[in-house]
Design a protein around this motif. Structure first.
Motif: not given
Ligand SMILES: COc1ccc(CNC(=O)c2ccc3nccnc3c2)cc1
Length: 330
Positions: A132-153
């Motif tokens: 849901t969070a990444i879909k929200y990002l994409h809907d704002q035209g943003i891609t994270h590009r560095d998703l990994k378990p360390e970046n999920i708090l």
């Protein structure tokens, strides 16, 4: 570890508002320290980024600073329960101080190591929030590009908890405006790949999908799909060839629908890979019990009822439109 000399260099603008205390974590471009707002004593995490790390020969290249400032602007523009909120920014020639909401559950990575792996129901609850969070990002035209378990708090130490996506270091802010402008005029000078990928971001959005598929694989099995321990095939070959499997020994208790979703998120060809819209419509996530729990975690004061997505067109006030009078205590 209070280092007096270092702290004496903290900018006035930061020190007058926050007291910085212990180090919470160290990242590639700096550290994160526990901060208390003066007055309210509210707790925050202060990410300290040394620009020196970026500078070559003492000169900080403008573009890198603007990239880091880019991250800040990206974060400031976002508002979602599963995306780390930015409280304040203090920029100085040498350092950048980003005051973030404090997350007390630590990293998903450490949690998976501690519990070995997630049961399917909890894994689904956490994964749904990430998607849901990444879909929200994409809907704002943003891609994270560095998703990994360390970046999920994780917000708390509970198994079933709110998650927060963080560390937008490499995010790309593909602002829709530039996309529209690109396609307004005659494409005389437009490179074919721009037309092919409809302007950009398509592939990088698919990159986030792949990464989240790898995270889901790890959450449900406790081990990564690709490893450099394999003798017969090096990591790049395993990844580019999509050489990963679901051995019975680790996957027997995981449902076929969950495995199906992982397979669709980890399709090597980005054009064939599932999109986040379809991820959220996948049978595995068609689970009202889970969604109710997720909504209650994301929107607690409204016991899970999400706020209306679009502004409702202003209606002419008609009979009976006024707010229902609150029930009077009998
Ligand atoms: C004061 O009580 C605390 C309890 C638990 C923790 C664990 N949290 C952390 O260590 C931590 C690390 C990095 C972060 N980055 C951004 C936002 N929040 C963060 C929190 C930190 C403080």
């Amino acid at each position: 570890d209070l280092n007096a000399s270092e702290d004496s260099h903290l900018p006035k603008e930061l020190v007058e508002k926050y007291t910085l205390t212990r180090v919470l974590g160290r990242g590639a471009c700096g550290e994160v320290r526990l901060a208390f707002a003066k007055g309210s004593c509210e707790k925050f995490a202060c990410k300290i980024i040394s620009k020196k790390k970026f500078s070559v020969g003492g000169k900080t290249p403008v573009n890198l600073t603007s990239q880091v400032m880019g991250e800040v602007n990206i974060l400031k523009a976002l508002k979602h329960p599963c995306i780390i909120r930015i409280e304040d920014v203090v920029d100085t020639p040498e350092m950048l101080y980003i005051v973030l909401e404090l997350v007390e559950g630590g990293e998903l990575f450490d949690k998976v190591v501690a519990i070995d792996k997630y049961d399917e129901a909890t894994g689904k609850l956490l994964f749904f929030q990430m998607a849901t969070a990444i879909k929200y990002l994409h809907d704002q035209g943003i891609t994270h590009r560095d998703l990994k378990p360390e970046n999920i708090l994780l917000a708390t130490d509970d198994l079933e908890t709110l998650i927060k996506v963080t560390d937008f270091g490499l995010s790309k802010f593909v602002d829709a405006g530039s996309m529209m402008k690109t396609f307004c005029g005659t494409p005389t000078y437009l490179a074919p790949e721009i037309l092919l990928t409809a302007g950009s971001g398509t592939y990088t959005k698919a990159i986030d999908c792949w990464s989240l598929g790898v995270i889901l694989f790890i959450m449900l099995s406790g081990y990564p799909p690709f490893s450099d321990e394999r003798k017969d095939m090096d990591l790049p070959k395993q990844i580019m060839g999509g050489h990963f499997s679901f051995p019975k020994q680790y996957w027997s208790e995981v449902s076929d629908t969950a495995v199906d979703l992982i397979k669709q998120m980890m399709i090597v060809d980005p054009k064939k890979r599932i999109t986040f819209a379809d991820v959220l419509n996948h049978p595995w996530l068609k689970d009202d019990g889970m969604r109710t729990k997720a909504m209650a975690l994301m929107y607690p004061d409204t016991d899970g009822m999400a706020p209306p997505k679009l502004p409702v067109a202003k209606r002419k006030a008609t009979e009976g439109d006024e707010e229902p009078t609150r029930k009077r205590k009998s």
